[in-house]
Design a protein around this motif. Structure first.
Motif, PDB file in Angstrom:
ATOM      1  N   THR A  80       0.818  -1.206   0.000  1.00  0.00           N
ATOM      2  CA  THR A  80       0.000   0.000   0.000  1.00  0.00           C
ATOM      3  C   THR A  80       0.857   1.263   0.000  1.00  0.00           C
ATOM      4  O   THR A  80       0.385   2.313  -0.406  1.00  0.00           O
ATOM      5  N   PHE A  81       2.095   1.181   0.462  1.00  0.00           N
ATOM      6  CA  PHE A  81       3.006   2.318   0.390  1.00  0.00           C
ATOM      7  C   PHE A  81       3.652   2.314  -0.987  1.00  0.00           C
ATOM      8  O   PHE A  81       3.694   1.298  -1.674  1.00  0.00           O
ATOM      9  N   PHE A  82       4.171   3.452  -1.384  1.00  0.00           N
ATOM     10  CA  PHE A  82       4.875   3.482  -2.655  1.00  0.00           C
ATOM     11  C   PHE A  82       6.351   3.709  -2.403  1.00  0.00           C
ATOM     12  O   PHE A  82       6.753   4.226  -1.373  1.00  0.00           O
ATOM     13  N   LYS A  83       7.175   3.291  -3.361  1.00  0.00           N
ATOM     14  CA  LYS A  83       8.613   3.401  -3.189  1.00  0.00           C
ATOM     15  C   LYS A  83       9.176   4.448  -4.135  1.00  0.00           C
ATOM     16  O   LYS A  83       8.568   4.777  -5.156  1.00  0.00           O
ATOM     17  N   CYS A  84      10.335   4.931  -3.781  1.00  0.00           N
ATOM     18  CA  CYS A  84      11.037   5.906  -4.607  1.00  0.00           C
ATOM     19  C   CYS A  84      11.187   5.325  -6.008  1.00  0.00           C
ATOM     20  O   CYS A  84      11.627   4.183  -6.171  1.00  0.00           O
ATOM     21  N   SER A  85      10.844   6.093  -7.011  1.00  0.00           N
ATOM     22  CA  SER A  85      10.878   5.580  -8.388  1.00  0.00           C
ATOM     23  C   SER A  85      12.291   5.416  -8.912  1.00  0.00           C
ATOM     24  O   SER A  85      12.512   4.675  -9.865  1.00  0.00           O
ATOM     25  N   LYS A  86      13.262   6.064  -8.278  1.00  0.00           N
ATOM     26  CA  LYS A  86      14.642   5.934  -8.757  1.00  0.00           C
ATOM     27  C   LYS A  86      15.375   4.755  -8.095  1.00  0.00           C
ATOM     28  O   LYS A  86      15.837   3.856  -8.769  1.00  0.00           O
ATOM     29  N   CYS A  87      15.446   4.753  -6.764  1.00  0.00           N
ATOM     30  CA  CYS A  87      16.217   3.695  -6.085  1.00  0.00           C
ATOM     31  C   CYS A  87      15.383   2.450  -5.829  1.00  0.00           C
ATOM     32  O   CYS A  87      15.917   1.362  -5.680  1.00  0.00           O
ATOM     33  N   LYS A  88      14.069   2.598  -5.754  1.00  0.00           N
ATOM     34  CA  LYS A  88      13.148   1.489  -5.506  1.00  0.00           C
ATOM     35  C   LYS A  88      13.425   0.757  -4.188  1.00  0.00           C
ATOM     36  O   LYS A  88      13.085  -0.400  -4.028  1.00  0.00           O
ATOM     37  N   CYS A  89      14.066   1.465  -3.258  1.00  0.00           N
ATOM     38  CA  CYS A  89      14.408   0.860  -1.967  1.00  0.00           C
ATOM     39  C   CYS A  89      13.759   1.564  -0.783  1.00  0.00           C
ATOM     40  O   CYS A  89      13.673   0.994   0.295  1.00  0.00           O
ATOM     41  N   HIS A 101      16.966  12.122   1.557  1.00  0.00           N
ATOM     42  CA  HIS A 101      16.988  10.944   0.686  1.00  0.00           C
ATOM     43  C   HIS A 101      17.782  11.177  -0.601  1.00  0.00           C
ATOM     44  O   HIS A 101      18.429  10.259  -1.100  1.00  0.00           O
ATOM     45  N   LYS A 102      17.755  12.403  -1.131  1.00  0.00           N
ATOM     46  CA  LYS A 102      18.415  12.629  -2.418  1.00  0.00           C
ATOM     47  C   LYS A 102      19.921  12.388  -2.358  1.00  0.00           C
ATOM     48  O   LYS A 102      20.542  12.088  -3.366  1.00  0.00           O
ATOM     49  N   LYS A 103      20.511  12.471  -1.172  1.00  0.00           N
ATOM     50  CA  LYS A 103      21.943  12.194  -1.011  1.00  0.00           C
ATOM     51  C   LYS A 103      22.212  10.692  -1.076  1.00  0.00           C
ATOM     52  O   LYS A 103      23.240  10.254  -1.585  1.00  0.00           O
ATOM     53  N   LEU A 104      21.287   9.885  -0.556  1.00  0.00           N
ATOM     54  CA  LEU A 104      21.464   8.434  -0.517  1.00  0.00           C
ATOM     55  C   LEU A 104      20.930   7.724  -1.754  1.00  0.00           C
ATOM     56  O   LEU A 104      21.369   6.627  -2.097  1.00  0.00           O
ATOM     57  N   CYS A 105      19.963   8.321  -2.404  1.00  0.00           N
ATOM     58  CA  CYS A 105      19.244   7.672  -3.502  1.00  0.00           C
ATOM     59  C   CYS A 105      20.165   7.105  -4.598  1.00  0.00           C
ATOM     60  O   CYS A 105      20.008   5.946  -4.975  1.00  0.00           O
ATOM     61  N   GLN A 122      23.192   6.066  -4.433  1.00  0.00           N
ATOM     62  CA  GLN A 122      23.924   4.908  -3.901  1.00  0.00           C
ATOM     63  C   GLN A 122      23.003   3.698  -3.779  1.00  0.00           C
ATOM     64  O   GLN A 122      23.403   2.570  -4.060  1.00  0.00           O
ATOM     65  N   LEU A 123      21.770   3.933  -3.355  1.00  0.00           N
ATOM     66  CA  LEU A 123      20.799   2.838  -3.232  1.00  0.00           C
ATOM     67  C   LEU A 123      20.385   2.301  -4.583  1.00  0.00           C
ATOM     68  O   LEU A 123      20.089   1.111  -4.726  1.00  0.00           O
ATOM     69  N   ALA A 124      20.359   3.163  -5.577  1.00  0.00           N
ATOM     70  CA  ALA A 124      19.947   2.753  -6.919  1.00  0.00           C
ATOM     71  C   ALA A 124      20.998   1.890  -7.608  1.00  0.00           C
ATOM     72  O   ALA A 124      20.685   1.112  -8.507  1.00  0.00           O
ATOM     73  N   ALA A 125      22.237   2.021  -7.169  1.00  0.00           N
ATOM     74  CA  ALA A 125      23.336   1.274  -7.824  1.00  0.00           C
ATOM     75  C   ALA A 125      23.294  -0.196  -7.541  1.00  0.00           C
ATOM     76  O   ALA A 125      22.752  -0.730  -6.700  1.00  0.00           O
TER      77      ALA A 125
END
Length: 135
Positions: free
Chosen positions: A101-110, A126-130, A132-135
């Motif tokens: 029911t929650f949605f996830k960040c469309s870039k990192c998906k984490c 989040h934009k600082k971590l995103c 790195q999480l997307a990689a």
């Protein structure tokens, strides 16, 4: 088999298949799903009990076979496990009441959010971590 391939559908499938077994009064030896109510949750096998199960209880039933000896050979990915887990909002800490029911960040998906307001509020951090999480 379904636990490995389509985690997001397992809760709904379990409920539907267990309802089928109740409707057709399958005996214990012929059950493939309903017996898990008793085995995993120690609950009675009734329609009322099935209808009252929380998503967390269904998740416990669906994941139960993965805790059995030999399940390490199933090669279940962390992503597959996350697909059936109740998520927590990265901003406010609120937990999902139902799976997906929650949605996830469309870039990192984490990273998960309960709503757009929380996502906006968390964006600076989040934009600082995103990336790195997307990689």
């Amino acid at each position: 088999h379904l636990q490995k391939k389509r985690y997001s559908l397992c809760g709904t499938l379990f409920r539907n298949l267990a309802r089928y077994e109740i409707k057709y009064k399958k005996n214990y030896d012929d059950q493939n799903y309903l017996f898990m109510l008793t085995l995993v949750l120690n609950k009675r096998q009734t329609a009322a009990v099935l209808d009252s199960l929380t998503d967390a209880e269904v998740e416990k039933i669906v994941l139960a076979p993965l805790a059995l000896p030999g399940s390490e050979n199933l090669h279940v990915t962390d992503q597959a496990r996350r697909n059936v887990a109740l998520q927590t909002c990265a901003c406010c800490g609120k937990m999902e009441q139902a799976i997906a029911t929650f949605f996830k960040c469309s870039k990192c998906k984490c990273t998960y959010y309960c709503g757009a307001e929380c996502q906006k509020q968390d964006w600076k951090a989040h934009k600082k971590l995103c990336p790195q999480l997307a990689a």
